[in-house]
Design an enzyme around this catalytic site. Structure first.
Site, short mmCIF file in Angstrom:
data_model
loop_
_atom_site.label_atom_id
_atom_site.label_comp_id
_atom_site.label_asym_id
_atom_site.label_seq_id
_atom_site.Cartn_x
_atom_site.Cartn_y
_atom_site.Cartn_z
N ALA A 133 0.85 -1.19 0.00
CA ALA A 133 0.00 0.00 0.00
C ALA A 133 0.89 1.24 0.00
CB ALA A 133 -0.88 -0.01 1.24
N GLY B 176 0.95 -5.22 0.70
CA GLY B 176 -0.02 -5.34 -0.40
C GLY B 176 0.59 -5.93 -1.66
N GLU C 177 0.44 -9.53 -1.13
CA GLU C 177 -0.99 -9.87 -1.25
C GLU C 177 -1.43 -9.86 -2.71
OE1 GLU C 177 -1.83 -6.78 1.63
OE2 GLU C 177 -2.84 -8.24 2.91
#
Ligand code: CAA
Length: 259
Positions: free
Chosen positions: A66, A110, A113
């Site tokens: 992120a 992220g 992910e």
């Protein structure tokens, strides 16, 4: 596409390649990058010429997670209301075509992910996977606590998430997060080759196979086996099924019509 400022897109034969392109921020997932990525994935999913999609970054970073600068400013309510992490998780789940993640360099937070949202992950030898959110005073927010445990088991997932320690490409392959590890300059070509192979099969059958495998994470064994059998029987209605079985018996290459 001139509207794209954070990604690059191209097609090689029947394979679409999306390259995250915010190198100065190590491809961190800003809201703008996520919107462009999802728009490109949705367009390629609808494109009849495309049979498989690759998501990659550059040699230094697949994606560092992120965008910390962007997220720092958010209150709980703002984070909740502009939940672009939910967008990325839900939208990628809805893509029918197989997605191969090609990871070189950092795949953190992220980024790790995002790699796990892909159907198959190929990694370069210097790839680094991690969920370092704990060091920032937060936890994974785009599937890390749910998907990592399924990929590598509770012992290793809990260790990574609680310590913030990274995992090398070789460890990630051994643990089951990564399908193949290759030298850095061979990994994208190898992924394009695999994607081309996949794109060469019947599109509806590939989509059904992907759906069946993904449902294994949602259903118990009995329901999963039932779901698989129903989908298996559904392929008998495809003309590509007639073609595939016929071609085998006639000792020739199948000519898929993708119907
Ligand atoms: N967001 C925004 N900017 C980032 C970033 C991120 N996640 N990661 C790196 N950058 C920026 C840096 O701020 C730096 O910018 P400047 O040149 O303007 O200073 C630039 O990218 C290069 O980074 P570094 O100078 O830090 O490079 P390095 O080689 O020394 O270190 C690194 C590389 C270890 C990956 C380090 O950048 C790092 O730790 N990044 C953060 C990784 C992280 O914590 N990710 C999790 C984010 S939270 C999250 O993802 C929540 C979720 O589950 C969705």
């Amino acid at each position: 596409n001139t509207g794209q400022q954070n990604i690059l897109t191209e097609k090689q034969g029947n394979v679409a390649i999306v390259t995250l392109n915010r190198p100065k921020a190590l491809n961190a997932l800003s809201g703008a990058l996520i919107q462009e990525l999802l728009q490109a994935l949705k367009a390629f999913d609808k494109d009849d010429d495309v049979g498989a999609i690759i998501i990659t970054g550059n040699e230094r970073a697949f994606c560092a997670g992120a965008d910390i600068a962007e997220q720092k400013a958010l209150s709980f309510t703002q984070a909740y209301n502009t939940d672009y992490l939910r967008d990325i998780v839900d939208s990628i789940l809805a893509i029918h075509k197989p997605i191969i993640g090609v990871v070189n360099g950092y795949a953190l937070g992220g980024g790790c992910e995002l790699a796990m949202m892909c159907d198959i992950v190929y990694a370069g030898e210097k790839a680094v996977f991690g969920q370092p959110e704990i060091k920032l005073g937060t936890i994974p927010g785009a599937g890390g606590t749910q998907r990592l445990i399924r990929a590598i088991g509770k012992a290793k997932a809990m260790h990574m998430i609680l310590t913030g320690e990274n995992m090398s490409a070789t460890e990630a392959e051994k643990a089951g997060l990564v399908a193949k590890v290759l030298p850095v300059n061979e990994v994208l070509p190898a992924a394009i080759k695999a994607a081309t192979t996949i794109a060469g099969y019947s599109r509806p059958v590939v989509a059904i196979a992907k759906e069946a495998v993904n449902e294994a994470e949602e259903l118990g064994l009995r329901n999963g086996l039932h779901f698989e059998r129903r989908l298996y029987h559904s392929t008998f209605a495809l003309s590509d099924h007639q073609e595939g079985f016929g071609a085998f018996l006639e000792k020739r290459q199948p000519q898929w019509k993708h119907v």
